[in-house]
Write a protein that holds these residues in place. Structure first.
Motif, short mmCIF file in Angstrom:
data_model
loop_
_atom_site.label_atom_id
_atom_site.label_comp_id
_atom_site.label_asym_id
_atom_site.label_seq_id
_atom_site.Cartn_x
_atom_site.Cartn_y
_atom_site.Cartn_z
N SER A 201 -79.07 22.67 -17.35
CA SER A 201 -80.34 22.21 -16.78
C SER A 201 -81.36 21.89 -17.86
CB SER A 201 -80.87 23.30 -15.85
OG SER A 201 -82.20 23.00 -15.48
N ASN B 135 -78.90 22.48 -24.56
CA ASN B 135 -78.40 21.46 -23.62
C ASN B 135 -77.26 20.65 -24.24
OD1 ASN B 135 -81.70 20.78 -22.28
ND2 ASN B 135 -80.03 21.88 -21.27
N THR C 61 -78.94 14.62 -11.53
CA THR C 61 -78.38 15.92 -11.15
C THR C 61 -77.73 16.57 -12.36
OG1 THR C 61 -76.68 17.00 -9.79
CG2 THR C 61 -76.26 14.74 -10.42
N THR C 62 -77.69 17.90 -12.36
CA THR C 62 -76.95 18.58 -13.42
C THR C 62 -75.46 18.60 -13.09
OG1 THR C 62 -77.16 20.70 -12.31
CG2 THR C 62 -78.87 20.14 -13.89
N GLY D 97 -84.40 21.00 -8.41
CA GLY D 97 -83.79 19.67 -8.53
C GLY D 97 -84.00 18.89 -7.23
#
Lengths: 260, 260
Positions: A146, B30, A83-84, A123
């Motif tokens: 993400s 990121n 998961t982010t 997701g």
């Protein structure tokens, strides 16, 4: 003991872009993993995936497609979702990826583990998350949390290898009563429990689906062994029989003998 | 002191696939990196790259294209190349990626560092490697050592972040005489040295290019500071002047005064 003895499966849940399936396969091959499950791909274009899986022919040949998540996890004893961290946190551990090894050690994790990656667009969904013992988060920047799917798989498999969590040659698992219950045995238990609760009139029709997710999470949180799952299943089977029998007896006044 | 204070630049050298440029940009975003240099891209299709750089608009906007490697590294004081380790090892350190942080600490690395990624097809070539103080290897499986470019960038930037090597907001560098010499000052030194050696008739014409690569590696191995590079440059300038002067004097018998 340096690491937990686990066999790893990487599961891509509803991936949309075949290139990402191939890129994921390549990352597995780069870090000595073999088991890849692809659940309900949006475009089942295996040829296109193959093109992006340079050097990962063995992973692609062994890759299995599944119509839904439960069969992809049937023999799995530990399910980890990625998961982010943006999604509302469920009542389970959220493990920063660099701390995964110590989390597994503290838990004395054994058996077969699956690491789930959701679709590029959404997701993992709540239904997917209800199978997860814990969630793993790659510590990305708040401004761009993400990751690209293929890159996320590469980073996670790199970390598994870095932490010495990958056994060269996945162990052949003999289910043992003291080992954690697999997803399929928990699903059987859940099916039986939900049938009992249906008979008991426990569910409101409109909230039944959400309640079943909660029930799955509750079952997961018990961290049952195979033996405990077997015992609980037996208890539920007895209750189920009795209730079904009583319902039949009340409704149709059949004799207990004839219902057997 | 937990980590080395370095500003990082990721340099893609002759990337072939624009999607990989975009994917690399996304990996930078990121993990809180901003500086991306693209050297002589095979297909300079920035629009296509942009499409793969979801959430990395800032990185793409700041990305710079260069016709060759030296200008992309002008202000860099530490150059690290990435390799699968398959290529013949040069006479420089080959650092497993998980050990990069401790290598940097031991070296007390300071200034601006560049991490180089070669083209998808060939990796970094000998000319590129001659700029590298050390090589970094992602510990991939022997059976499938070569990573997808975008995934390799993601794994490396993850490791930089994991090891606390990324400073939020790259430091503004004021060149100081005690700081390591930058690539551009070493290139000036190399140009001057090669001119002196040309005057001295040191090179065989057919091995000149290979000798210059060795000379660059030799200069790198000295690990000069800005001050030392300045002194050495002054010495070479004097020799150069004297040799050019003597050559002129011998050939055309001009007086020393007139040649000044």
């Amino acid at each position: 003991m340096r690491s937990s003895r686990l066999a790893w499966r990487i599961a891509l849940v509803r991936p949309r872009n075949p290139l990402n399936i191939g890129a994921a396969a390549r990352a597995l091959a780069n870090f000595n993993l073999v088991e890849m499950a692809v659940v309900a791909p949006h475009t089942p274009a295996w040829d296109e995936a193959q093109g992006a899986a340079v050097g990962a022919e063995r992973v692609m040949a062994a890759a299995r497609a599944f119509p839904a998540l439960p069969p992809a996890l049937a023999d799995v004893t530990l399910v980890l979702g990625t998961t982010t961290g943006a999604r509302r946190t469920l009542a389970c551990d959220l493990i920063p990826l660099p701390e995964l090894a110590s989390w597994l050690r503290a838990r004395r994790a054994r058996g077969r583990a699956a690491l789930l990656f959701g679709s590029e667009k959404t997701g993992l969904l709540n239904h997917d998350l209800s199978f997860c013992h814990a969630l793993v988060r790659i510590p990305t920047a708040a401004g761009c949390p993400s990751m690209n799917l293929g890159q996320a798989v590469a980073v996670c498999t790199y970390e598994l290898a870095r932490a010495g969590l990958i056994q060269p040659g996945a162990p052949h698992l003999i289910p043992h009563r003291s080992l954690p219950a697999s997803v399929i045995s928990l699903e059987h238990l859940l099916a039986r429990a939900s049938h009992v609760l249906d008979l008991a009139g426990y569910f409101e029709p409109k909230s039944r689906a959400a309640m079943l997710l909660k029930l799955r999470r509750f079952l997961l949180s018990l961290e049952l062994t195979n033996e405990q799952a077997r015992i609980l299943g037996g208890v539920l089977a007895q209750i189920e029989w009795k209730m079904a029998h009583t319902a039949n007896a009340g409704a149709r006044t059949t004799s207990p003998e004839s219902s057997l």
